[in-house]
Design a protein around this motif. Sequence first.
Motif, PDB file in Angstrom:
ATOM      1  N   SER A  50      40.698  52.118  36.390  1.00  0.00           N
ATOM      2  CA  SER A  50      41.578  51.080  38.497  1.00  0.00           C
ATOM      3  C   SER A  50      42.512  51.779  38.915  1.00  0.00           C
ATOM      4  O   SER A  50      42.754  51.747  39.621  1.00  0.00           O
ATOM      5  CB  SER A  50      41.491  49.915  38.072  1.00  0.00           C
ATOM      6  OG  SER A  50      41.610  49.586  36.947  1.00  0.00           O
ATOM      7  N   ALA A  53      42.466  54.795  41.363  1.00  0.00           N
ATOM      8  CA  ALA A  53      41.182  54.312  42.471  1.00  0.00           C
ATOM      9  C   ALA A  53      41.795  55.102  43.608  1.00  0.00           C
ATOM     10  O   ALA A  53      43.083  54.703  44.441  1.00  0.00           O
ATOM     11  CB  ALA A  53      40.754  52.823  42.338  1.00  0.00           C
ATOM     12  N   SER A  96      39.323  52.096  46.071  1.00  0.00           N
ATOM     13  CA  SER A  96      39.727  50.650  46.022  1.00  0.00           C
ATOM     14  C   SER A  96      39.989  50.774  48.043  1.00  0.00           C
ATOM     15  O   SER A  96      39.345  51.859  48.415  1.00  0.00           O
ATOM     16  CB  SER A  96      41.973  50.508  45.880  1.00  0.00           C
ATOM     17  OG  SER A  96      41.864  51.676  46.799  1.00  0.00           O
ATOM     18  N   GLN A 152      39.184  47.168  44.133  1.00  0.00           N
ATOM     19  CA  GLN A 152      38.845  47.330  43.825  1.00  0.00           C
ATOM     20  C   GLN A 152      37.119  47.635  44.026  1.00  0.00           C
ATOM     21  O   GLN A 152      36.650  46.416  44.072  1.00  0.00           O
ATOM     22  CB  GLN A 152      39.357  47.874  42.004  1.00  0.00           C
ATOM     23  CG  GLN A 152      40.452  48.026  42.432  1.00  0.00           C
ATOM     24  CD  GLN A 152      40.675  48.022  41.079  1.00  0.00           C
ATOM     25  OE1 GLN A 152      40.409  47.017  39.976  1.00  0.00           O
ATOM     26  NE2 GLN A 152      41.788  48.914  40.718  1.00  0.00           N
TER      27      GLN A 152
END
Length: 172
Positions: A50, A53, A96, A152
């Motif tokens: 993450s 992203a 994202s 996200q």
Amino acid sequence: MALAVPAWAQGAKTPSAPADPSCKGVAVEWPADLKAWGITAVPVTAATASAAAPTLTPGVPARVTLAPKAGVTLAAAPPASQSKPVAESTYAGILSFTVPAAGPYRIALDAGAWIDVVAEGKALDSTSHKHGPNCSGIHKVVDFGLAAGTYQLQLSNSLVPAVTVLVVPPQG
């Protein structure tokens, strides 16, 4: 009143089907919110974690390259109540996007994959899911009620290594 539909109810079973022969030469009548699907998709490689992203722009389709699931650390685990069947060799990735104003947002995909919108480490429940218009190439559309902020987009359980995705902002 809209009922909350868990994201696991999305039914990602198969990759996008081969072109339907009955669609040859058929002009798709696009609903206003999905007209952007017809523009050229920008190439994007989804992150495997993450923190890295890449950002999608709502209203602009992206052709997203996914990674083998084994090498992806998902942004959030699905809620415990969600039991998702997972094929042995699947693809996943994290992106994202920013929501400037609260409203109903849609995520459209051209292939079967699980869609999770994640906020503050938790996967949000979807509000509805459906198939795209006939002959459009859109496999599924999943709706989420979102507040302003950055989210996200977690794609997983895809049987294909690349998908086209469109984050559809509220219409009006």
